[in-house]
Write an enzyme that holds these catalytic residues in place. Structure first.
Site, PDB file in Angstrom:
ATOM      1  N   GLY A   1     -22.232  18.825  -0.928  1.00  0.00           N
ATOM      2  CA  GLY A   1     -21.061  18.076  -1.383  1.00  0.00           C
ATOM      3  C   GLY A   1     -21.273  16.589  -1.547  1.00  0.00           C
ATOM      4  O   GLY A   1     -20.342  15.882  -1.923  1.00  0.00           O
TER       5      GLY A   1
ATOM      6  N   ASP B   1     -17.138  24.381 -18.072  1.00  0.00           N
ATOM      7  CA  ASP B   1     -16.440  23.570 -17.076  1.00  0.00           C
ATOM      8  C   ASP B   1     -16.704  22.082 -17.292  1.00  0.00           C
ATOM      9  O   ASP B   1     -16.103  21.249 -16.598  1.00  0.00           O
ATOM     10  CB  ASP B   1     -16.841  23.983 -15.652  1.00  0.00           C
ATOM     11  CG  ASP B   1     -18.337  23.992 -15.437  1.00  0.00           C
ATOM     12  OD1 ASP B   1     -19.007  24.838 -16.042  1.00  0.00           O
ATOM     13  OD2 ASP B   1     -18.845  23.159 -14.667  1.00  0.00           O
TER      14      ASP B   1
ATOM     15  N   GLY C   1     -16.934  21.100  -6.103  1.00  0.00           N
ATOM     16  CA  GLY C   1     -17.776  21.310  -4.938  1.00  0.00           C
ATOM     17  C   GLY C   1     -18.157  20.034  -4.225  1.00  0.00           C
ATOM     18  O   GLY C   1     -18.619  20.066  -3.082  1.00  0.00           O
ATOM     19  N   ARG C   2     -17.987  18.883  -4.885  1.00  0.00           N
ATOM     20  CA  ARG C   2     -18.283  17.612  -4.230  1.00  0.00           C
ATOM     21  C   ARG C   2     -17.376  16.502  -4.758  1.00  0.00           C
ATOM     22  O   ARG C   2     -17.788  15.355  -4.876  1.00  0.00           O
ATOM     23  CB  ARG C   2     -19.752  17.241  -4.439  1.00  0.00           C
ATOM     24  CG  ARG C   2     -20.188  17.116  -5.896  1.00  0.00           C
ATOM     25  CD  ARG C   2     -21.575  16.532  -5.987  1.00  0.00           C
ATOM     26  NE  ARG C   2     -22.031  16.399  -7.357  1.00  0.00           N
ATOM     27  CZ  ARG C   2     -23.071  15.656  -7.711  1.00  0.00           C
ATOM     28  NH1 ARG C   2     -23.734  14.967  -6.805  1.00  0.00           N
ATOM     29  NH2 ARG C   2     -23.444  15.590  -8.970  1.00  0.00           N
TER      30      ARG C   2
ATOM     31  N   ARG D   1     -14.265   7.973 -10.296  1.00  0.00           N
ATOM     32  CA  ARG D   1     -14.194   8.280 -11.734  1.00  0.00           C
ATOM     33  C   ARG D   1     -12.736   8.254 -12.210  1.00  0.00           C
ATOM     34  O   ARG D   1     -11.844   8.762 -11.541  1.00  0.00           O
ATOM     35  CB  ARG D   1     -14.816   9.642 -12.014  1.00  0.00           C
ATOM     36  CG  ARG D   1     -14.777  10.048 -13.476  1.00  0.00           C
ATOM     37  CD  ARG D   1     -15.788  11.129 -13.789  1.00  0.00           C
ATOM     38  NE  ARG D   1     -15.474  12.407 -13.175  1.00  0.00           N
ATOM     39  CZ  ARG D   1     -16.316  13.446 -13.163  1.00  0.00           C
ATOM     40  NH1 ARG D   1     -17.531  13.332 -13.684  1.00  0.00           N
ATOM     41  NH2 ARG D   1     -15.966  14.578 -12.592  1.00  0.00           N
TER      42      ARG D   1
ATOM     43  N   LYS E   1     -16.394  11.349  -6.542  1.00  0.00           N
ATOM     44  CA  LYS E   1     -17.487  12.291  -6.760  1.00  0.00           C
ATOM     45  C   LYS E   1     -18.576  12.013  -5.729  1.00  0.00           C
ATOM     46  O   LYS E   1     -19.087  10.892  -5.652  1.00  0.00           O
ATOM     47  CB  LYS E   1     -18.033  12.125  -8.169  1.00  0.00           C
ATOM     48  CG  LYS E   1     -19.120  13.120  -8.571  1.00  0.00           C
ATOM     49  CD  LYS E   1     -19.477  12.919 -10.040  1.00  0.00           C
ATOM     50  CE  LYS E   1     -20.561  13.874 -10.484  1.00  0.00           C
ATOM     51  NZ  LYS E   1     -20.893  13.676 -11.925  1.00  0.00           N
TER      52      LYS E   1
ATOM     53  N   ARG F   1     -10.195  21.311 -17.880  1.00  0.00           N
ATOM     54  CA  ARG F   1     -11.399  21.766 -18.572  1.00  0.00           C
ATOM     55  C   ARG F   1     -11.137  23.131 -19.202  1.00  0.00           C
ATOM     56  O   ARG F   1     -10.171  23.826 -18.826  1.00  0.00           O
ATOM     57  CB  ARG F   1     -12.559  21.906 -17.571  1.00  0.00           C
ATOM     58  CG  ARG F   1     -12.695  20.758 -16.588  1.00  0.00           C
ATOM     59  CD  ARG F   1     -13.267  21.272 -15.255  1.00  0.00           C
ATOM     60  NE  ARG F   1     -13.266  20.233 -14.222  1.00  0.00           N
ATOM     61  CZ  ARG F   1     -14.284  19.428 -13.962  1.00  0.00           C
ATOM     62  NH1 ARG F   1     -15.394  19.543 -14.653  1.00  0.00           N
ATOM     63  NH2 ARG F   1     -14.207  18.515 -13.022  1.00  0.00           N
TER      64      ARG F   1
END
Length: 503
Positions: free
Chosen positions: A137, A266, A103-104, A187, A124, A194
């Protein structure tokens, strides 16, 4: 999912990152949406992980230049890259959400490091995506610096983790109970696969086997030669391997007093890396019921419950693989259950080996000795990290700190049993103390220190953050100038302290 039209901006591209590969997006395109980051008004580099950049074959000077900062902020796209937001489902606090996704975040692509290993490069906080579910976001400076700090501390402690390449301020104010300065984290992860990725793919049956094969090839390549069906098939071996790796991971969390705070499926990786440092924290006074996260109102993810939650998450993972384990449902359930039932044994083995090392003992340690120490620590509200360093000091003949933490009248019987166990090992006390110091950190991201550093950084002063980062990335090196960073928070701070996701 890949047919959603991305936003028009940002229009610029950059060569600062070099060539990125896109094996996940190419192999599993239905689990991705091509997308781009939002425009960034005034990108400014706050911190860059020079050593990590070098290991990834990246040029630090290029990343610090305007083009590099533009990529790290999401304002520009690496040349020839195809950024995507990835889709996944997940159980959040026990309830199933059929579609979550980035979502972001944006997966810019994959880098091959100097040792030939593949890593994801993800941004991120780069703006809304089709998976934002009404969120903006974006991210803000404090939580992104928290993830940078804690993930690098975990790496220094030898715990498998995603890592942080950079944090870039965006010059955009973001509303989080008032305006806060925006930021983007870059990141690095072995992958972003996941349990939730498999939960989504299991409901699109034609994706499940390709996803499992991709995960095996990327994270467990030694299993790729195994057959796809029958006894000893690769998917059962895959499940067994993930169970073992995650059992080892959560044991390491427990050994350093780390509380993840939001152990949804997740946020449970297939690689066995720690991911998502939203409401995370470290315990000061030992208490298995410790909860820091403001959203964990029922204590589901409390410190002492983490192994049980991890096993529950792995059960959800096993459910996704049932059709690959055996065509006969009952036989598939039997195989999955047997694999899951190894979790407790794996966890206990890793924890007992680790706690033995923390206590200066070889191999395993008497369970009663450990349990009784934990009882003493809980009753006397003893600092988890400091206790083991104090025990090493006691072996060197300096008992003042240990006496202050665990009064002699209460702890003398336990100390006698510990000393007897050490005597059975038959090594010099000073040698044992030195070995203990090599596995027991002095410096961890203490909650009050992190809180102060992030507040100052939000106001534009990074000095506290940089000092704290230096200490926690050298966790075993005793330095006089860092003596204050080894002290637990005062009780007045701990009362009511809460952490937040930052979303």
């Amino acid at each position: 999912m890949g047919r959603v039209a991305p936003p028009d901006s940002p229009a610029s591209t950059s060569t600062a990152i070099g060539t990125l590969e896109n094996t996940f997006a190419e192999t599993l395109e239905p689990l991705t949406v091509s997308w781009k980051g939002a425009a960034v008004p005034e990108p400014a580099l706050l911190v860059l992980n020079e050593q990590l950049a070098e290991s990834l074959g990246l040029n630090g000077d290029a990343l610090r230049a305007d083009d590099g900062i533009a990529v790290l902020s999401g304002a520009a796209t690496p040349a020839d890259a195809n950024p995507v937001a990835t889709a996944y489902a997940g159980h959040q606090f026990g309830g199933y959400a059929s579609l979550l996704g980035d979502g972001r975040a944006l997966l810019l692509g994959e880098l091959i490091d100097n040792d030939g290993h593949r890593f994801d490069l993800q941004l991120k906080g780069s703006g809304p995506t089709p998976f934002s579910r009404g969120g903006d976001g974006f991210a803000v400076v404090g939580p992104m610096l928290r993830e940078y700090l804690v993930s690098e501390a975990m790496h220094a402690l030898g715990i498998p983790t995603t890592r942080s390449l950079s944090v870039v301020a965006t010059g955009r104010d973001v509303n989080r109970d008032g305006a806060e300065p925006g930021a983007v984290l870059a990141r690095i992860a072995a992958s972003h696969l996941r349990v939730g990725t498999f939960e989504l793919a299991a409901r699109q049956r034609d994706l499940l086997a390709p996803l499992a094969d991709y995960a095996i090839e990327r994270h467990y390549p030694g299993l790729a030669h195994l057959p796809v069906s029958g006894d000893g098939n690769r998917y059962l071996a895959f499940l067994e391997s993930v169970v073992e790796r995650q059992a080892a991971l959560v044991a390491q969390w427990m050994l350093v007093g780390f509380v993840h705070g939001v152990m949804n499926t997740d946020n449970t990786t297939i690689s066995g890396e720690t991911i998502d440092y939203g409401p995370c924290a470290f315990v000061d006074s030992y208490d298995p019921d410790t909860v820091f996260s403001s959203i964990d109102r029922g204590g589901r993810y409390r410190f002492g419950n983490q192994p049980a939650v991890l096993k529950w998450n792995l059960a959800r993972f096993a459910e996704t693989l049932l059709t690959l384990l055996d065509p006969t449902p009952d036989d598939a359930v039997t195989a999955a259950t047997a694999a899951l039932n190894t979790f407790d044994e794996h966890y206990d083995r890793h924890f007992q080996t680790g706690i033995a090392a923390k206590l200066g003992l070889d191999g395993t340690v008497d369970h009663a000795l450990v349990d009784d120490l934990l009882t003493l620590m809980r009753e006397h509200r003893v600092d988890w990290t400091g206790t083991f360093r104090a025990l090493a000091d006691d072996l060197r003949g300096s008992s003042a700190r240990l006496d202050a933490m665990l009064p002699c009248e209460a702890s003398a019987p336990w100390r006698g049993r510990w000393r007897a166990a050490l005597a059975a090992v038959g090594r010099d006390d000073s040698q044992v103390a030195d070995e203990m110091d090599r596995v027991n950190p002095i410096y961890i991201p203490r909650n009050h220190q992190v809180d102060a550093a992030l507040r100052a950084a939000t106001d534009g002063d990074l000095a506290l953050f940089e000092r704290l980062l230096d200490s926690v990335t050298h966790p075993f090196e005793q330095r006089t100038e860092w003596i204050d960073l080894a002290e637990p928070a005062p009780e007045s701070f701990n009362t009511g302290f809460r952490t937040f996701c930052g979303t």
